[in-house]
Design a protein around this motif. Sequence first.
Motif, PDB file in Angstrom:
ATOM      1  N   ILE A  33       0.841  -1.198   0.000  1.00  0.00           N
ATOM      2  CA  ILE A  33       0.000   0.000   0.000  1.00  0.00           C
ATOM      3  C   ILE A  33       0.877   1.250   0.000  1.00  0.00           C
ATOM      4  CG2 ILE A  33      -1.747   1.292   1.292  1.00  0.00           C
ATOM      5  CD1 ILE A  33      -2.760  -1.415   2.371  1.00  0.00           C
ATOM      6  N   GLN A  34       1.902   1.192   0.839  1.00  0.00           N
ATOM      7  CA  GLN A  34       2.818   2.325   0.915  1.00  0.00           C
ATOM      8  C   GLN A  34       3.448   2.609  -0.447  1.00  0.00           C
ATOM      9  OE1 GLN A  34       3.185   3.324   4.509  1.00  0.00           O
ATOM     10  NE2 GLN A  34       3.318   5.166   3.245  1.00  0.00           N
ATOM     11  N   ALA A  35       3.838   1.545  -1.129  1.00  0.00           N
ATOM     12  CA  ALA A  35       4.449   1.711  -2.450  1.00  0.00           C
ATOM     13  C   ALA A  35       3.473   2.368  -3.423  1.00  0.00           C
ATOM     14  CB  ALA A  35       4.906   0.353  -2.984  1.00  0.00           C
ATOM     15  N   PHE A  36       2.228   1.925  -3.365  1.00  0.00           N
ATOM     16  CA  PHE A  36       1.211   2.523  -4.230  1.00  0.00           C
ATOM     17  C   PHE A  36       1.046   4.009  -3.906  1.00  0.00           C
ATOM     18  CE2 PHE A  36      -3.204   3.878  -4.752  1.00  0.00           C
ATOM     19  CZ  PHE A  36      -3.389   3.665  -6.105  1.00  0.00           C
ATOM     20  N   LEU A  96      -5.801  12.016  -7.660  1.00  0.00           N
ATOM     21  CA  LEU A  96      -6.028  10.768  -6.899  1.00  0.00           C
ATOM     22  C   LEU A  96      -6.118  11.024  -5.398  1.00  0.00           C
ATOM     23  CD1 LEU A  96      -3.876   7.813  -8.317  1.00  0.00           C
ATOM     24  CD2 LEU A  96      -6.366   8.027  -8.256  1.00  0.00           C
ATOM     25  N   LYS A  97      -5.874  12.275  -5.011  1.00  0.00           N
ATOM     26  CA  LYS A  97      -5.749  12.576  -3.583  1.00  0.00           C
ATOM     27  C   LYS A  97      -7.005  12.205  -2.785  1.00  0.00           C
ATOM     28  CE  LYS A  97      -4.277  16.474  -0.855  1.00  0.00           C
ATOM     29  NZ  LYS A  97      -4.079  17.919  -0.829  1.00  0.00           N
ATOM     30  N   GLU A  98      -8.155  12.389  -3.408  1.00  0.00           N
ATOM     31  CA  GLU A  98      -9.389  12.065  -2.671  1.00  0.00           C
ATOM     32  C   GLU A  98      -9.454  10.570  -2.318  1.00  0.00           C
ATOM     33  OE1 GLU A  98     -13.078  12.083  -5.026  1.00  0.00           O
ATOM     34  OE2 GLU A  98     -11.906  12.467  -6.828  1.00  0.00           O
ATOM     35  N   PHE A  99      -8.641   9.767  -3.009  1.00  0.00           N
ATOM     36  CA  PHE A  99      -8.606   8.331  -2.701  1.00  0.00           C
ATOM     37  C   PHE A  99      -7.371   7.961  -1.881  1.00  0.00           C
ATOM     38  CE2 PHE A  99     -10.378   8.870  -7.084  1.00  0.00           C
ATOM     39  CZ  PHE A  99     -11.713   8.784  -6.724  1.00  0.00           C
ATOM     40  N   THR A 100      -6.227   8.530  -2.259  1.00  0.00           N
ATOM     41  CA  THR A 100      -4.994   8.123  -1.592  1.00  0.00           C
ATOM     42  C   THR A 100      -4.915   8.663  -0.167  1.00  0.00           C
ATOM     43  OG1 THR A 100      -3.914   9.979  -2.730  1.00  0.00           O
ATOM     44  CG2 THR A 100      -3.616   7.796  -3.672  1.00  0.00           C
ATOM     45  N   TYR A 137      -7.637   0.133  -0.654  1.00  0.00           N
ATOM     46  CA  TYR A 137      -6.466  -0.048  -1.515  1.00  0.00           C
ATOM     47  C   TYR A 137      -6.901  -0.412  -2.933  1.00  0.00           C
ATOM     48  CZ  TYR A 137      -2.376  -2.595  -3.395  1.00  0.00           C
ATOM     49  OH  TYR A 137      -1.360  -3.055  -4.192  1.00  0.00           O
ATOM     50  N   LEU A 138      -7.793  -1.363  -3.046  1.00  0.00           N
ATOM     51  CA  LEU A 138      -8.211  -1.812  -4.380  1.00  0.00           C
ATOM     52  C   LEU A 138      -9.049  -0.753  -5.092  1.00  0.00           C
ATOM     53  CD1 LEU A 138      -8.880  -5.514  -3.420  1.00  0.00           C
ATOM     54  CD2 LEU A 138      -7.113  -4.687  -5.013  1.00  0.00           C
ATOM     55  N   TRP A 139      -9.889  -0.035  -4.352  1.00  0.00           N
ATOM     56  CA  TRP A 139     -10.675   1.027  -4.978  1.00  0.00           C
ATOM     57  C   TRP A 139      -9.763   2.179  -5.443  1.00  0.00           C
ATOM     58  CZ3 TRP A 139     -14.686   1.334  -7.712  1.00  0.00           C
ATOM     59  CH2 TRP A 139     -15.790   0.509  -7.486  1.00  0.00           C
ATOM     60  N   ALA A 140      -8.728   2.466  -4.663  1.00  0.00           N
ATOM     61  CA  ALA A 140      -7.783   3.502  -5.095  1.00  0.00           C
ATOM     62  C   ALA A 140      -7.073   3.048  -6.370  1.00  0.00           C
ATOM     63  CB  ALA A 140      -6.781   3.800  -3.977  1.00  0.00           C
ATOM     64  N   ARG A 141      -6.685   1.762  -6.403  1.00  0.00           N
ATOM     65  CA  ARG A 141      -6.050   1.251  -7.618  1.00  0.00           C
ATOM     66  C   ARG A 141      -7.018   1.266  -8.800  1.00  0.00           C
ATOM     67  NH1 ARG A 141      -2.924  -4.326  -6.569  1.00  0.00           N
ATOM     68  NH2 ARG A 141      -2.923  -4.223  -8.858  1.00  0.00           N
ATOM     69  N   MET A 142      -8.264   0.916  -8.543  1.00  0.00           N
ATOM     70  CA  MET A 142      -9.243   0.942  -9.642  1.00  0.00           C
ATOM     71  C   MET A 142      -9.470   2.365 -10.137  1.00  0.00           C
ATOM     72  SD  MET A 142     -12.035  -2.088  -8.891  1.00  0.00           S
ATOM     73  CE  MET A 142     -12.407  -1.871  -7.165  1.00  0.00           C
ATOM     74  N   ALA A 143      -9.508   3.306  -9.202  1.00  0.00           N
ATOM     75  CA  ALA A 143      -9.660   4.701  -9.602  1.00  0.00           C
ATOM     76  C   ALA A 143      -8.460   5.135 -10.439  1.00  0.00           C
ATOM     77  CB  ALA A 143      -9.805   5.594  -8.364  1.00  0.00           C
TER      78      ALA A 143
END
Lengths: 592, 592
Positions: A470-473, A483-487, A533-539
């Motif tokens: 997660i940290q790496a992402f 992406l800030k609203e997700f990360t 994590y997965l929703w941020a990646r999907m976004a």
Amino acid sequence: MTSYKAPLRDMRFVLHELLHAPDLLAQLPGYEDASGELLDQVLEEAARFCENELHPLNRVGDEEGCSWEEGEVRTPTGFKEAYRKYVQAGWPSLGGDPQYGGQGLPYVLGNNVSEMLDSANMAWAMYPGLSQGAYRSIHSHASEDLKQTYLPKLLSGEWTGTMCLTEPHAGTDLGLLRTRARELDDGSYAVTGTKIFISAGEHDFAENIVHLVLARIEGAPQGVKGISLFIVPKFLVKEDGSLGERNTVMCGSIEHKMGIKGSATAVLNFDDARGYLVGQPGKGLAHMFTMMNGARLGTALQGLGVAEASYQNALAYARDRLQMRAPVRARPDESADPIIVHPDVRRMLLTMKAYNEGARALSRWLALQLDVEHAHPDAGVRADAADLVALLTPVAKAFMTDNGTLAANLGMQVLGGHGYIREWGMEQFVRDARIAQIYEGTNGIQALDLLGRKVLGDGGQKLQKFGALIQAFLQEHEGNGRLKEFTEPLGATLQQVRDTTMLVGGRAMQNPDEANGAAVDYLRLLGHLTYAYLWARMASASLDKEGDFYTAKLHTARFYFQKLLPETRSLVATIKAGSASLTAMPEELFAL
Amino acid sequence: MTSYKAPLRDMRFVLHELLHAPDLLAQLPGYEDASGELLDQVLEEAARFCENELHPLNRVGDEEGCSWEEGEVRTPTGFKEAYRKYVQAGWPSLGGDPQYGGQGLPYVLGNNVSEMLDSANMAWAMYPGLSQGAYRSIHSHASEDLKQTYLPKLLSGEWTGTMCLTEPHAGTDLGLLRTRARELDDGSYAVTGTKIFISAGEHDFAENIVHLVLARIEGAPQGVKGISLFIVPKFLVKEDGSLGERNTVMCGSIEHKMGIKGSATAVLNFDDARGYLVGQPGKGLAHMFTMMNGARLGTALQGLGVAEASYQNALAYARDRLQMRAPVRARPDESADPIIVHPDVRRMLLTMKAYNEGARALSRWLALQLDVEHAHPDAGVRADAADLVALLTPVAKAFMTDNGTLAANLGMQVLGGHGYIREWGMEQFVRDARIAQIYEGTNGIQALDLLGRKVLGDGGQKLQKFGALIQAFLQEHEGNGRLKEFTEPLGATLQQVRDTTMLVGGRAMQNPDEANGAAVDYLRLLGHLTYAYLWARMASASLDKEGDFYTAKLHTARFYFQKLLPETRSLVATIKAGSASLTAMPEELFAL
């Protein structure tokens, strides 16, 4: 009557755009041929079968259920014929070892197919699902002789399998089981005892049923260390592979259940039934649990599968049903607007959609990690994948099935009174989905496994590996303002998990009840971290692409972060509150 | 098979020690005779009937259901006979007006009895429950002639009643209804149309059924303002009160439902059926909704009733079932400990217990306020009571029934696999409880009513009255350090509610979707404020008393504040997030 359309677009998005599965599979010896085109073709085939053959039988199965007469079980109208077609099309062999007639395709592909089977007809899907579990146990641990005898027939679908664990007094606590095995002169065993809750334990699909049975060899110690694993076939198998005499395992009755009524849940009485030891004596539980991660992911998928079917039908109703006027009229010519204009109806639909798509991403990701764990040439990569699978499988099982029931209930609520009427089919989804929170280890047991064994058991190492991902992402996307609203909330959730883990870990060293009392909330917290994590990646995978599909993905991601993820605040608070309020009250006072 | 024991000790605690009901009732003209002893005697009588006559029929009702043949409905074995005994004992007249044969006892007493009926057999309790609704509508609005004709028979239980609102295309949105009424020469009406979901709409309990029907008089305007209320009896009543010819209202079919299968849910076809106008033309909805607060509280009680039954049976199982060992052994001589020693099982049981006892306190408190609203000599006191009832009735309906389903699901989960098997009876509780979240206005509609009409609709005045009550309680106990663990979080929750209300109110002035999108979370937040207030009062009433009952109360209060109340943190966060994520996505994108 409900309908079902396989969500192929989203499945392709997850496989190709989120996980880049074909690229990864190309690195795994044995899976080199699993190209993107091949995966897509198989998905389309599976979709046709599930939509056209299986789903129309879903309500038939619920209305008719299974019937028992003198040890024989009749499955609902059409079930047997659908199984014949399933076998004919070669589906049982999809993920099987080519050495025994399997197609050798990756687990992540089968995971998609299982979701569709579960959406279309969860009760029917139990029969082939159990065969897969039996296949894996035999494949991993049995002698070559037993493999040659049983695996090709399981993979062809001519025979089916079962997993016989539970006894009347031994459910979660398998150490208590009493079924016993007496060694015979020829090295086989006579198995005696009663097993309950045996899914697919008796039926009319196949000519033989291969029971995998946990039993205690005479003289073996008490507790789990005395348990061994046996194959006990319904019909004995002759040297030439043909069927011999009927074995002395009989179906004493089947259960009447809340749901999955088309699935026969058998009481099996073993009366000196001929059995064959699988693997080593005393290692039965370990052997059975070899396939546990796969089986748990299979149960997790039931939560998703049923919830997806419920979502599709709730959505259709919400777009069709005219009731009340919206502030801004959607249908000015009608006397009312479709209920999907109302924010609270949207809240219910979006909750289903966000949980379902999160579940799809999680199950595919873990399935792919299972493929990596089994086939990657690099031992370090295999070990990392195994750690992720071990950590997140109980999360997937409990979080996906809890959310599955939640979603099925929301889907029913969208239909109002019609949701409660059987003919609409929405209440069946609620009843069917409910069992997945219970079997294959209750969700409470999953939580204990997660927090006690997987997180605290190794001093948080597996969790740290996940945290590092997660940290790496987060670092990769640090400068990305869009992406800030997700990360940002993802990073905050990761920190919450770390703090909470430290807190609970410290308390648990003083008092194990502190871990046990926090486990369910902790699992849900970790479930949200995983989905965030997965929703941020999907976004992230949708951000720079054009088209309605990606717009919908971003809307749904936003909803997840704004409206579902904040559940973590309560979870952190209840975990912090500790377990004293759970343990302090004397047992007798519960009755006052 | 389940069992049920009425929780008389807790009922008496709430009536006497928490609410001091007899003292308050003594101030209400007409209720002076409702002494503490009388209340207790009635409760004991009701408990005997519910435990011995009704509960044994609960599973029979579920297994058999009702059956329909050529317009006639047969209820499950024993249901009719139980109703005969119920009538013989005079229960239908308990709260009725003495002028028409009623016993004139307070609503708060009937509220206890209703809880017991719902616990024992929710499906059966639907029949007398609907009669009460019909009784109240007629009593409040019909002409003296109609009252004389119908009320004595409803109160004696010889006849039963129904409420006919829903039509196939008109559920929540009654303004759409099409059933029409044509005035006849004698001043009566010919009513024509189809009504669905009519509970107790046809059955074999009684010789006549009094349908209260919403219909549109020919020429009346569209929408709710054109709706009038009619009595349409199954059999016409002659001048002398005896039954005449069969009216042309026929039961076309009954629904097959998820639960409450012993309750007949009828499709009723009115074909120029003779009807009698109740009250004023065009005021039908208002007249029907006179009894809405009472009816909603009745539905709220179903959530509590079923959850209480589920709790008792889950607790019995948890104390009996031996499985796994606890860190500190509870049964050193057995191979395992009863599962109630495990913290997570306790979490499930305590969640049920805390919500159930909170619900009992809330429903009794509101019922008593209804008595005050109807009978207090001081108009100001009546108005205050009416405001509290108006504000908190939608909260009670939605919060109690949501928690009822939650509790029934936890009760089922405690039993593991056995919970899913019909013969154990736990899954029936889940199926029965579920409807209460839907009918009598879905819980989403309750939330809109609460936030839109009751809170923002009067600029927060009703909410301020409730807040002042809580503030007064807090001030009264300000110096009490032993109550601090309860009063502190109660005060914080009150502040959260005030802040959140301001925030949502401000946003809603710009955009009504902001209120609609926040409503469900807001209702749950207010539900917790209400339970926190009542749990703090219950703790206060237990603090200086000796005995296990009070110790249990304090333990449960502590659990509520530490483990359930923190849900407010998530609710506040999701409310603050606003409604944009609900409304932004175009309808078509939901399907992608």
